[in-house]
Motif scaffolding. Structure first.
Motif, short mmCIF file in Angstrom:
data_model
loop_
_atom_site.label_atom_id
_atom_site.label_comp_id
_atom_site.label_asym_id
_atom_site.label_seq_id
_atom_site.Cartn_x
_atom_site.Cartn_y
_atom_site.Cartn_z
N TYR A 16 11.19 2.92 9.72
CA TYR A 16 9.94 3.68 9.63
C TYR A 16 10.03 4.76 8.56
O TYR A 16 9.09 4.95 7.78
CB TYR A 16 9.56 4.29 10.98
N ILE A 17 11.12 5.47 8.51
CA ILE A 17 11.27 6.53 7.51
C ILE A 17 11.22 5.94 6.10
O ILE A 17 10.50 6.45 5.23
CB ILE A 17 12.58 7.32 7.73
N VAL A 18 11.97 4.88 5.87
CA VAL A 18 12.00 4.26 4.54
C VAL A 18 10.63 3.68 4.19
O VAL A 18 10.17 3.78 3.05
CB VAL A 18 13.11 3.20 4.46
N GLY A 19 9.95 3.10 5.19
CA GLY A 19 8.62 2.55 4.94
C GLY A 19 7.62 3.63 4.52
O GLY A 19 6.85 3.45 3.57
N VAL A 20 7.65 4.75 5.20
CA VAL A 20 6.75 5.86 4.85
C VAL A 20 7.11 6.42 3.48
O VAL A 20 6.22 6.69 2.66
CB VAL A 20 6.81 6.96 5.94
N MET A 21 8.40 6.58 3.22
CA MET A 21 8.82 7.11 1.92
C MET A 21 8.43 6.16 0.78
O MET A 21 8.06 6.60 -0.30
CB MET A 21 10.33 7.37 1.90
N LEU A 22 8.50 4.85 1.04
CA LEU A 22 8.10 3.90 0.00
C LEU A 22 6.60 3.98 -0.26
O LEU A 22 6.16 3.88 -1.41
CB LEU A 22 8.50 2.48 0.39
N LEU A 23 5.81 4.17 0.78
CA LEU A 23 4.38 4.35 0.58
C LEU A 23 4.10 5.63 -0.21
O LEU A 23 3.23 5.64 -1.10
CB LEU A 23 3.65 4.37 1.92
N LEU A 24 4.83 6.70 0.10
CA LEU A 24 4.69 7.93 -0.69
C LEU A 24 5.09 7.71 -2.14
O LEU A 24 4.46 8.25 -3.05
CB LEU A 24 5.55 9.04 -0.08
N LEU A 25 6.13 6.90 -2.35
CA LEU A 25 6.55 6.61 -3.71
C LEU A 25 5.48 5.82 -4.46
O LEU A 25 5.26 6.05 -5.65
CB LEU A 25 7.87 5.85 -3.71
N CYS A 26 4.79 4.93 -3.77
CA CYS A 26 3.69 4.20 -4.41
C CYS A 26 2.56 5.15 -4.81
O CYS A 26 2.00 5.02 -5.90
CB CYS A 26 3.16 3.11 -3.46
N VAL A 27 2.25 6.10 -3.94
CA VAL A 27 1.25 7.11 -4.28
C VAL A 27 1.73 7.92 -5.49
O VAL A 27 0.96 8.21 -6.41
CB VAL A 27 0.97 8.03 -3.07
N ALA A 28 3.01 8.26 -5.47
CA ALA A 28 3.57 9.02 -6.58
C ALA A 28 3.48 8.25 -7.90
O ALA A 28 3.23 8.85 -8.96
CB ALA A 28 5.03 9.38 -6.29
N MET A 29 3.65 6.95 -7.85
CA MET A 29 3.54 6.13 -9.07
C MET A 29 2.10 6.13 -9.58
O MET A 29 1.87 6.16 -10.80
CB MET A 29 4.01 4.70 -8.79
N VAL A 30 1.13 6.09 -8.68
CA VAL A 30 -0.27 6.16 -9.09
C VAL A 30 -0.54 7.50 -9.76
O VAL A 30 -1.20 7.57 -10.80
CB VAL A 30 -1.21 5.94 -7.88
N VAL A 31 -0.02 8.57 -9.17
CA VAL A 31 -0.19 9.91 -9.76
C VAL A 31 0.48 9.98 -11.13
O VAL A 31 -0.09 10.52 -12.07
CB VAL A 31 0.36 11.00 -8.81
N LYS A 32 1.67 9.39 -11.22
CA LYS A 32 2.39 9.44 -12.50
C LYS A 32 1.64 8.70 -13.61
O LYS A 32 1.44 9.24 -14.70
CB LYS A 32 3.78 8.83 -12.34
#
Length: 105
Positions: A16-32
């Motif tokens: 669950y932690i890694v799944g949430v962090m990966l979703l945050l990373l996807c959001v971060a990539m959109v922001v980048k």
């Protein structure tokens, strides 16, 4: 079997932690790439990478204790790299491990 139960619990938390962090990373990539701001990627990326290594250790530990076939083990290990797959695999792993655990009263 208590070792398998504790390994399952640790794996589930990490999935669950890694799944949430990966979703945050996807959001971060959109922001980048969408807004030309790489600050979020610089923060979330290394955190996800570190937590993914812990996830790998937990999944490998559980997989070895339950003697999963190599193909299934590889799928579980890779689940932390594909958005939402860690959540799907967590349920699959939970069901698979609970089938081999004796029923508790």
């Amino acid at each position: 079997m208590i070792h398998v139960e504790s390994a399952l619990k640790f794996y589930r938390v990490m999935a669950y932690i890694v799944g949430v962090m990966l979703l945050l990373l996807c959001v971060a990539m959109v922001v980048k790439y969408g807004f030309d701001n790489d600050t979020m990627v610089a923060i979330v990326g290394p955190i996800h990478g570190f937590l993914y290594m812990i996830y790998l250790a937990g999944a490998l530990n559980l997989g070895l204790k339950t003697r999963w076939p190599i193909g299934y083990l590889l799928l579980v290990l890779l689940a932390g790299t594909i958005p939402l797959l860690s959540f799907v695999m967590e349920r699959s792993v939970r069901d698979r491990v609970r089938k081999i655990l004796p029923a508790t009263a």
